[in-house]
Design an enzyme around this catalytic site. Structure first.
Site, PDB file in Angstrom:
ATOM      1  CG  ASP A  94     -16.068 -25.803 -71.879  1.00  0.00           C
ATOM      2  OD1 ASP A  94     -16.538 -24.670 -71.674  1.00  0.00           O
ATOM      3  OD2 ASP A  94     -16.316 -26.803 -71.173  1.00  0.00           O
ATOM      4  CE  LYS A 104     -18.981 -21.450 -76.678  1.00  0.00           C
ATOM      5  NZ  LYS A 104     -18.426 -22.706 -76.141  1.00  0.00           N
ATOM      6  N   GLY A 116     -18.854 -20.368 -69.653  1.00  0.00           N
ATOM      7  CA  GLY A 116     -17.590 -19.885 -69.097  1.00  0.00           C
ATOM      8  C   GLY A 116     -16.644 -19.656 -70.256  1.00  0.00           C
ATOM      9  CG  HIS A 117     -17.736 -17.856 -73.231  1.00  0.00           C
ATOM     10  ND1 HIS A 117     -18.804 -17.174 -73.715  1.00  0.00           N
ATOM     11  CD2 HIS A 117     -18.082 -19.165 -73.268  1.00  0.00           C
ATOM     12  CE1 HIS A 117     -19.765 -18.041 -74.042  1.00  0.00           C
ATOM     13  NE2 HIS A 117     -19.345 -19.237 -73.772  1.00  0.00           N
ATOM     14  CB  THR A 142     -23.498 -25.144 -64.630  1.00  0.00           C
ATOM     15  OG1 THR A 142     -24.749 -24.531 -64.934  1.00  0.00           O
ATOM     16  CG2 THR A 142     -22.806 -25.542 -65.925  1.00  0.00           C
ATOM     17  NE  ARG A 162     -48.149 -21.588 -72.123  1.00  0.00           N
ATOM     18  CZ  ARG A 162     -49.065 -22.382 -72.662  1.00  0.00           C
ATOM     19  NH1 ARG A 162     -49.570 -22.088 -73.837  1.00  0.00           N
ATOM     20  NH2 ARG A 162     -49.485 -23.457 -72.038  1.00  0.00           N
ATOM     21  CD  GLN A 196     -24.566 -22.912 -72.796  1.00  0.00           C
ATOM     22  OE1 GLN A 196     -25.434 -22.289 -73.375  1.00  0.00           O
ATOM     23  NE2 GLN A 196     -23.917 -22.414 -71.772  1.00  0.00           N
ATOM     24  NE  ARG A 218     -13.652 -27.273 -69.834  1.00  0.00           N
ATOM     25  CZ  ARG A 218     -13.032 -26.157 -70.223  1.00  0.00           C
ATOM     26  NH1 ARG A 218     -11.944 -26.222 -70.948  1.00  0.00           N
ATOM     27  NH2 ARG A 218     -13.518 -24.984 -69.888  1.00  0.00           N
ATOM     28  N   GLY A 225      -2.888 -21.182 -79.368  1.00  0.00           N
ATOM     29  CA  GLY A 225      -2.590 -20.854 -77.975  1.00  0.00           C
ATOM     30  C   GLY A 225      -3.716 -20.002 -77.412  1.00  0.00           C
TER      31      GLY A 225
HETATM   32  P1  GDP Z   1     -15.361 -21.427 -74.437  1.00  0.00           P
HETATM   33  O1  GDP Z   1     -16.369 -21.779 -73.409  1.00  0.00           O
HETATM   34  O2  GDP Z   1     -15.654 -22.041 -75.774  1.00  0.00           O
HETATM   35  O3  GDP Z   1     -15.103 -19.958 -74.551  1.00  0.00           O
HETATM   36  O4  GDP Z   1     -13.994 -22.094 -73.966  1.00  0.00           O
HETATM   37  P2  GDP Z   1     -13.389 -22.074 -72.467  1.00  0.00           P
HETATM   38  O5  GDP Z   1     -12.868 -20.742 -72.190  1.00  0.00           O
HETATM   39  O6  GDP Z   1     -14.358 -22.663 -71.511  1.00  0.00           O
HETATM   40  O7  GDP Z   1     -12.232 -23.141 -72.608  1.00  0.00           O
HETATM   41  C1  GDP Z   1     -11.205 -22.998 -73.537  1.00  0.00           C
HETATM   42  C2  GDP Z   1      -9.858 -23.007 -72.783  1.00  0.00           C
HETATM   43  O8  GDP Z   1      -8.795 -23.194 -73.692  1.00  0.00           O
HETATM   44  C3  GDP Z   1      -9.564 -21.700 -72.082  1.00  0.00           C
HETATM   45  O9  GDP Z   1      -8.795 -21.966 -70.953  1.00  0.00           O
HETATM   46  C4  GDP Z   1      -8.746 -20.930 -73.113  1.00  0.00           C
HETATM   47  O10 GDP Z   1      -7.878 -19.983 -72.515  1.00  0.00           O
HETATM   48  C5  GDP Z   1      -7.960 -22.032 -73.733  1.00  0.00           C
HETATM   49  N1  GDP Z   1      -7.641 -21.874 -75.166  1.00  0.00           N
HETATM   50  C6  GDP Z   1      -8.383 -21.323 -76.149  1.00  0.00           C
HETATM   51  N2  GDP Z   1      -7.780 -21.491 -77.335  1.00  0.00           N
HETATM   52  C7  GDP Z   1      -6.631 -22.162 -77.098  1.00  0.00           C
HETATM   53  C8  GDP Z   1      -5.591 -22.681 -77.924  1.00  0.00           C
HETATM   54  O11 GDP Z   1      -5.603 -22.564 -79.134  1.00  0.00           O
HETATM   55  N3  GDP Z   1      -4.580 -23.361 -77.294  1.00  0.00           N
HETATM   56  C9  GDP Z   1      -4.541 -23.534 -75.945  1.00  0.00           C
HETATM   57  N4  GDP Z   1      -3.525 -24.211 -75.436  1.00  0.00           N
HETATM   58  N5  GDP Z   1      -5.514 -23.070 -75.147  1.00  0.00           N
HETATM   59  C10 GDP Z   1      -6.543 -22.409 -75.711  1.00  0.00           C
HETATM   60  P1  IMO Z   2     -19.572 -22.772 -72.642  1.00  0.00           P
HETATM   61  O1  IMO Z   2     -20.364 -21.636 -73.203  1.00  0.00           O
HETATM   62  C1  IMO Z   2     -19.491 -26.948 -71.381  1.00  0.00           C
HETATM   63  C2  IMO Z   2     -23.208 -28.569 -69.745  1.00  0.00           C
HETATM   64  C3  IMO Z   2     -23.180 -28.936 -68.282  1.00  0.00           C
HETATM   65  C4  IMO Z   2     -24.154 -30.093 -68.291  1.00  0.00           C
HETATM   66  C5  IMO Z   2     -25.200 -29.644 -69.309  1.00  0.00           C
HETATM   67  C6  IMO Z   2     -26.437 -29.022 -68.694  1.00  0.00           C
HETATM   68  O2  IMO Z   2     -18.502 -22.384 -71.694  1.00  0.00           O
HETATM   69  O3  IMO Z   2     -19.092 -23.666 -73.745  1.00  0.00           O
HETATM   70  P2  IMO Z   2     -26.904 -26.671 -67.549  1.00  0.00           P
HETATM   71  O4  IMO Z   2     -26.329 -26.053 -66.333  1.00  0.00           O
HETATM   72  O5  IMO Z   2     -26.719 -25.874 -68.791  1.00  0.00           O
HETATM   73  O6  IMO Z   2     -28.333 -27.088 -67.362  1.00  0.00           O
HETATM   74  O7  IMO Z   2     -26.087 -28.050 -67.733  1.00  0.00           O
HETATM   75  O8  IMO Z   2     -24.568 -28.699 -70.137  1.00  0.00           O
HETATM   76  N1  IMO Z   2     -22.795 -27.182 -70.038  1.00  0.00           N
HETATM   77  C7  IMO Z   2     -21.611 -26.844 -70.555  1.00  0.00           C
HETATM   78  N2  IMO Z   2     -20.544 -27.607 -70.846  1.00  0.00           N
HETATM   79  N3  IMO Z   2     -19.469 -25.629 -71.631  1.00  0.00           N
HETATM   80  C8  IMO Z   2     -20.551 -24.870 -71.374  1.00  0.00           C
HETATM   81  O9  IMO Z   2     -20.644 -23.571 -71.737  1.00  0.00           O
HETATM   82  C9  IMO Z   2     -21.675 -25.457 -70.768  1.00  0.00           C
HETATM   83  N4  IMO Z   2     -22.880 -24.986 -70.358  1.00  0.00           N
HETATM   84  C10 IMO Z   2     -23.559 -26.051 -69.925  1.00  0.00           C
HETATM   85  O10 IMO Z   2     -21.899 -29.328 -67.872  1.00  0.00           O
HETATM   86  O11 IMO Z   2     -23.547 -31.244 -68.795  1.00  0.00           O
HETATM   87 MG    MG Z   3     -16.489 -22.651 -71.539  1.00  0.00          MG
END
Ligand code: GDP
Ligand code: IMO
Ligand code: MG
Length: 427
Positions: A14, A17, A41-42, A130, A144, A225, A306, A414
């Site tokens: 999170d 990315k 979750g991106h 998750t 396997r 991740q 989180r 942002g």
């Molecule tokens: P990812 O899993 O690495 O793609 O990240 P997530 O999407 O799960 O979480 C990042 C959160 O921060 C999302 O709600 C984005 O919209 C938000 N976000 C990303 N970059 C920025 C930033 O520079 N500033 C703020 N305020 N929010 C951001």
């Molecule tokens: P993105 O790509 C944050 C965490 C879960 C749990 C552990 C194992 O959005 O950054 P799993 O379901 O993979 O077996 O869970 O990994 N986890 C993440 N935490 N961002 C993620 O993906 C995650 N994918 C898995 O919360 O602690």
């Molecule tokens: Mg995420």
């Protein structure tokens, strides 16, 4: 010349990315996911609308980009088709633009069921997964016995694989959890229906990627991740079940490790974590709540809050080094706007040496040691040039560069694509 670029989260996921992929996408020809599944979750903001990608590469929303799921990805077909439908406004018709390796392992309903039963049970270490069947599908992959995409097109092989799997899983459901069995015939039929629908997307990822490389196309290896969730290098057992570090790229696609021209690392200006596991800089006070609220720190996949804490540069320096990061992108600096002081963890106090801590990644008993830096009142939110950042925010970034020994080439100010400072463009 940079043709291939890896983009990796360097914390516990999170990091932002998805937003950075979206920013780079205009200059890319292809994007490839190589590990994980729909546990990711991106989040992207497309035309002012929030879109979350789980299994599809985030770059799919740019119509000129060819997207791939490499053999290291575990694929839930239910989740795939749901995501394609949900995102259809943004991605349009993606037939011909999405290729899924015939060697991908499938997540079956029994994987999801066992993941969820285990997490609910009091007798097995709770990871806080998750609940998507990720770990259980990877267990079958290394065991396997996975049903792979190619098996969908060989009904007798599919039938016997499902039979064997259900003999095993149904016995566990009944005897270990007192739960109901999954019906073989129904599952077989569902797989066959999915198989038809999947056909246009199945392809040869190794060959296609080779062709792209041979014609000097710009390719993104899109990580899910984060490095601290890597099954081998992360905070085991509180990790995901794939190699989310750079090591996963070669085997998860079918390229050579030397095929990565540039490694871009993504790190938040603070730290978050979802699920269980150690988190040395976690804040349990009002500051933690403040970061969670201001940063909107709610899981993009599960909606769980989180956990939040200060930036941990002990771990960040480690993951920068482990992943051969050429340039760092620091995200969410705007969340720190308005703080009088900001803490950065630069060392741990522990009975163990730092080398021992990082080798074992057992972080339960370490105490963070902080350096305090001055905060700032002038907003960074939405700023697009480094010169326009106030001097304390600039010093904060330079401090990270010094400690982690890596240039900060991008800063995200942002959630929108354009809320980005570029200091040294990687493509
Ligand atoms: P990812 O899993 O690495 O793609 O990240 P997530 O999407 O799960 O979480 C990042 C959160 O921060 C999302 O709600 C984005 O919209 C938000 N976000 C990303 N970059 C920025 C930033 O520079 N500033 C703020 N305020 N929010 C951001
Ligand atoms: P993105 O790509 C944050 C965490 C879960 C749990 C552990 C194992 O959005 O950054 P799993 O379901 O993979 O077996 O869970 O990994 N986890 C993440 N935490 N961002 C993620 O993906 C995650 N994918 C898995 O919360 O602690
Ligand atoms: Mg995420």
């Amino acid at each position: 010349m940079t043709n291939t670029i890896s983009l990796l989260g360097l914390q516990w996921g999170d990091e932002g990315k998805g937003k950075i992929v979206d920013h780079l996408a205009k200059d890319l020809d292809a994007a490839i996911r190589y590990q994980g599944g729909h546990n990711a979750g991106h989040t992207l903001i497309v035309d002012g609308k929030k879109v979350v990608f789980h299994l599809l590469p985030s770059a799919i929303c740019h119509k000129a980009i060819k997207c791939y799921l490499g053999r290291g990805v575990v694929v839930s077909l239910d989740a795939l088709f749901e995501e394609i439908e949900e995102a259809s406004d943004v991605i349009g018709n993606i037939e011909g633009r999405l290729v899924i390796s015939s060697a991908c392992s499938l997540i079956q309903p029994y994987h999801i069921k066992l993941d969820q039963l285990r997490e609910k049970s009091n007798t097995i270490t709770k990871i806080g997964t998750t609940g998507r069947g990720i770990g259980t599908a990877y267990e079958d992959r290394v065991g396997r016995r996975s049903v792979r995409v190619s098996d969908l097109y060989n009904p007798s092989k599919l039938s016997s694989k499902l039979e064997e799997a259900l003999e095993y899983y149904n016995s566990i459901f009944k005897h270990s959890f007192g739960s109901t069995a999954i019906d073989k015939n129904k599952l077989f039929d569902e797989n066959l229906i999915h198989a038809e629908r999947l056909k246009p997307y199945v392809g040869n990822v190794i060959n296609e990627v080779r062709d792209l490389q041979d014609s000097n196309k710009k390719i993104l290896f899109e990580g899910a991740q984060g490095a601290l969730l890597d099954v081998s290098l992360g905070t085991y057992p509180f990790v995901t079940s794939s190699n989310s570090s750079v090591g996963g790229i070669a085997s998860g696609i079918g390229i050579s490790p030397t095929d990565i021209d540039y490694s871009l690392g993504i790190a938040k200006a603070y730290t978050t974590r979802v699920g269980e596991g150690p988190f040395p800089t976690e804040l349990f006070d009002d500051m933690g709540k403040y970061l969670a609220e201001k940063g909107g720190e709610v899981g993009a996949t599960t909606g769980r809050p989180r956990r939040c804490g200060w930036l941990d540069t002990v771990l960040l320096s480690h993951t920068v080094r482990l992943n051969g990061i050429d340039g760092l992108c620091v995200t969410k600096i705007d969340v720190l706007d308005g703080l009088e002081t900001i803490k950065i963890c630069t060392d741990y106090s522990s009975n163990l040496s730092m080398e021992e801590i990082l080798e074992s990644m057992i972080l339960e008993d370490v105490e963070p040691i902080y350096t305090e830096v001055a905060g700032w009142n002038e907003p960074t939110a939405g700023i697009q040039s480094f010169d326009q950042l106030n001097s304390n925010a600039q010093s904060f970034i330079k401090r990270i560069e010094e400690i982690c020994n890596v240039p900060v080439i991008m800063i995200s100010t942002g959630p929108k694509r354009e809320d980005t400072i570029i200091r040294d463009y990687p493509l």
